[in-house]
Design an enzyme around this catalytic site. Structure first.
Site, PDB file in Angstrom:
ATOM      1  N   GLU A 137      -8.006  18.209  35.848  1.00 10.56           N
ATOM      2  CA  GLU A 137      -8.632  19.292  35.302  1.00 10.56           C
ATOM      3  C   GLU A 137      -7.609  20.107  34.348  1.00 10.56           C
ATOM      4  O   GLU A 137      -6.406  20.238  34.624  1.00 10.56           O
ATOM      5  CB  GLU A 137      -8.796  20.086  36.537  1.00 10.56           C
ATOM      6  CG  GLU A 137      -9.189  21.497  36.171  1.00 10.56           C
ATOM      7  CD  GLU A 137      -9.834  22.359  37.399  1.00 10.56           C
ATOM      8  OE1 GLU A 137      -9.977  21.727  38.439  1.00 10.56           O
ATOM      9  OE2 GLU A 137      -9.761  23.605  37.652  1.00 10.56           O
ATOM     10  N   GLU A 174      -8.085  31.270  32.287  1.00 11.52           N
ATOM     11  CA  GLU A 174      -8.173  31.379  33.837  1.00 11.52           C
ATOM     12  C   GLU A 174      -7.468  32.574  34.469  1.00 11.52           C
ATOM     13  O   GLU A 174      -6.341  32.761  33.823  1.00 11.52           O
ATOM     14  CB  GLU A 174      -8.002  30.175  34.485  1.00 11.52           C
ATOM     15  CG  GLU A 174      -8.597  30.397  36.005  1.00 11.52           C
ATOM     16  CD  GLU A 174      -8.243  29.146  36.853  1.00 11.52           C
ATOM     17  OE1 GLU A 174      -7.555  28.373  36.711  1.00 11.52           O
ATOM     18  OE2 GLU A 174      -8.941  29.083  38.014  1.00 11.52           O
TER      19      GLU A 174
HETATM   20  C1  LIG Z   1     -14.974  27.791  38.763  1.00  9.78           C
HETATM   21  O1  LIG Z   1     -13.959  27.931  38.071  1.00  9.78           O
HETATM   22  C2  LIG Z   1     -12.730  27.803  38.832  1.00  9.78           C
HETATM   23  C3  LIG Z   1     -11.505  27.758  37.817  1.00  9.78           C
HETATM   24  O2  LIG Z   1     -11.142  26.353  37.559  1.00  9.78           O
HETATM   25  C4  LIG Z   1     -12.707  26.469  39.720  1.00  9.78           C
HETATM   26  O3  LIG Z   1     -11.636  26.353  40.724  1.00  9.78           O
HETATM   27  C5  LIG Z   1     -14.111  26.867  40.514  1.00  9.78           C
HETATM   28  O4  LIG Z   1     -14.401  25.500  41.446  1.00  9.78           O
HETATM   29  C6  LIG Z   1     -15.359  26.996  39.567  1.00  9.78           C
HETATM   30  N1  LIG Z   1     -16.507  26.982  40.346  1.00  9.78           N
HETATM   31  C7  LIG Z   1     -17.491  26.225  40.074  1.00  9.78           C
HETATM   32  C8  LIG Z   1     -18.735  26.166  41.054  1.00  9.78           C
HETATM   33  O5  LIG Z   1     -17.397  25.622  39.159  1.00  9.78           O
END
Ligand SMILES: *[C@@H]1O[C@H](CO)[C@@H](O)[C@H](O)[C@H]1NC(C)=O
Ligand SMILES: *[C@@H]1O[C@H](CO)[C@@H](O)[C@H](O)[C@H]1NC(C)=O
Ligand SMILES: *[C@@H]1O[C@H](CO)[C@@H](O)[C@H](O)[C@H]1NC(C)=O
Ligand SMILES: *[C@@H]1O[C@H](CO)[C@@H](O)[C@H](O)[C@H]1NC(C)=O
Length: 362
Positions: free
Chosen positions: A144, A149
């Site tokens: 990832e 962020e």
């Molecule tokens: C939203 O973004 C964050 C940042 O990486 C991530 O950790 C989180 O799982 C995300 N939620 C979804 C549902 O994508």
């Protein structure tokens, strides 16, 4: 010196020209561009629960359209959060989209006009926006890359990588005053590089008209640059179809492998844009309680987010354009089309999404 370099370059250009069209400087060719003409056809809405336990209800395309959470505004693609209703039980409505396509290696350039931020008073408390890439169904084994962020009233960006197994990195070549916070990309914590400038994130990013983030992923390094709107490079290099990272200057994050194979640790990345609220990071009681500004507003993150819709008036993205470039051959044909995102009923999505309203927000 200059002349001989130019001659060498000319000679090699002639040699390669016989086989394929001349490659632009930097060797990158445009593979995909996403803007208001095609964005909602190329990205799926994700409307399941947040795996990171956010106090958020991700809505589907139809609901996002109806409730004015997604559409077009100020010439770009709008993706937002509900800022009208209290939401005390299920979590505030929000949007999360993921690209149907996935890529292996490349240069990803995102021109972003506005990102989710607090109002002056709310200071961003409760927010957890992210612009990132990962491999659907293969987390964390395929890696990832979190390009943008942050949480709460954080005032500069964090760039973070996550991998399935130990992957040690250094940050040699990154901008001065940036900082490698953690150096092993494994798991939830990841390897994290802190940017130094407030214009990289949140309200200061927006005050400046946003800017351009670029991420280059090669077999050896993953780098992220930020160019504020008034940087000459935005017009001269980034908005062209021949960007050349060797001319970008030092990145705010340059992750250099220290024994880990970047090509093994990162594969088939799709682009995700989401705005979560609270959850494992922003809403973690240890984080909330330690944040005196946020803690002064409410005992918990969930209480603050539920009770204060107006705090989320500025919690929206406006994406002007995202472009993906690859070096010929480097993607090995892997601009993979995935057959639909998780739980999105996307077969008939286009008809619905075509009607997305123009939101009257500037
Ligand atoms: C939203 O973004 C964050 C940042 O990486 C991530 O950790 C989180 O799982 C995300 N939620 C979804 C549902 O994508
Ligand atoms: C918008 O995206 C489409 C589809 O990729 C592309 O053909 C077009 O050139 C883009 N427009 C601009 C202004 O970049
Ligand atoms: C970039 O181009 C836009 C549109 O032509 C212009 O308004 C803006 O001033 C330019 N920015 C810089 C830094 O030159
Ligand atoms: C391309 O993607 C497919 C499907 O995810 C994968 O099986 C294959 O190994 C990838 N190839 C390369 C060269 O990365």
């Amino acid at each position: 010196m200059i002349a001989s370099t130019a001659l060498l370059w000319a000679a090699s250009a002639v040699l390669t020209a016989a086989r394929k069209p001349p490659t632009p400087s930097g060797g990158y060719t445009l593979k995909d561009s996403f803007n208001t003409t095609n964005f909602f056809r190329e990205f799926d809405f994700y409307s399941q629960g947040d795996p990171t336990h956010g106090f958020v209800t991700y809505v589907d395309a139809r609901t996002a359209n109806r409730e004015g959470l997604a559409g077009y505004a100020s010439g770009g693609v709008y993706l937002g959060v509900d800022y009208k209703a209290k939401s005390n039980t299920a979590g505030r409505s929000s949007t999360r989209v993921e690209s149907k396509k996935a890529w292996n290696r490349g240069l990803f350039i995102a021109d972003i006009k506005h990102m989710p931020a607090g109002t002056g008073e709310s200071q961003g408390c409760g927010l957890w926006p992210a612009f990132w890439t990962f491999s659907k169904g293969k987390w964390p084994d395929n890696g990832e890359i979190d390009i943008i962020e942050g949480v709460n009233n954080q005032n500069h960006n964090f760039v973070v990588l996550h991998t399935g197994s130990t992957c040690k990195v250094g940050n040699a070549g990154s901008l001065a005053r940036t900082r490698l916070v953690t150096d092993d990309c494994i798991g939830h914590t990841g390897c994290k590089q802190a940017a130094d400038s407030p214009s990289t994130f949140g309200a200061d990013f927006n005050a400046n008209g946003g800017g351009v983030y670029a991420m280059e992923w090669t077999d050896e390094t993953i780098s992220v640059w930020f160019f504020p709107r008034n940087s000459p490079l935005v017009n001269n290099t980034l908005s062209t179809n021949s960007p050349d990272p060797s001319k970008f200057g030092q990145p705010l994050a340059k992750f250099v492998s220290a024994g880990c194979s970047i090509s093994e640790a990162f594969k088939d990345q799709s682009i995700i844009i989401n705005t979560s609220l609270c959850g494992d990071w922003a809403g973690n009681p240890a984080i909330w309680d330690a944040n005196s500004e946020c803690k002064a507003k409410a005992a918990t993150c969930e209480e603050f987010v539920g009770e204060n819709p107006e705090a989320f008036t500025n919690a929206y993205w406006i994406i002007n354009e995202i472009k993906v470039f690859q070096r010929d051959g480097s993607g090995k044909g892997n601009g993979t089309e995935h057959g639909g995102g998780r739980g999105n009923g996307n077969g008939n999505g286009f008809e619905r999404r075509r009607g997305l309203r123009v939101l009257g927000r500037e």
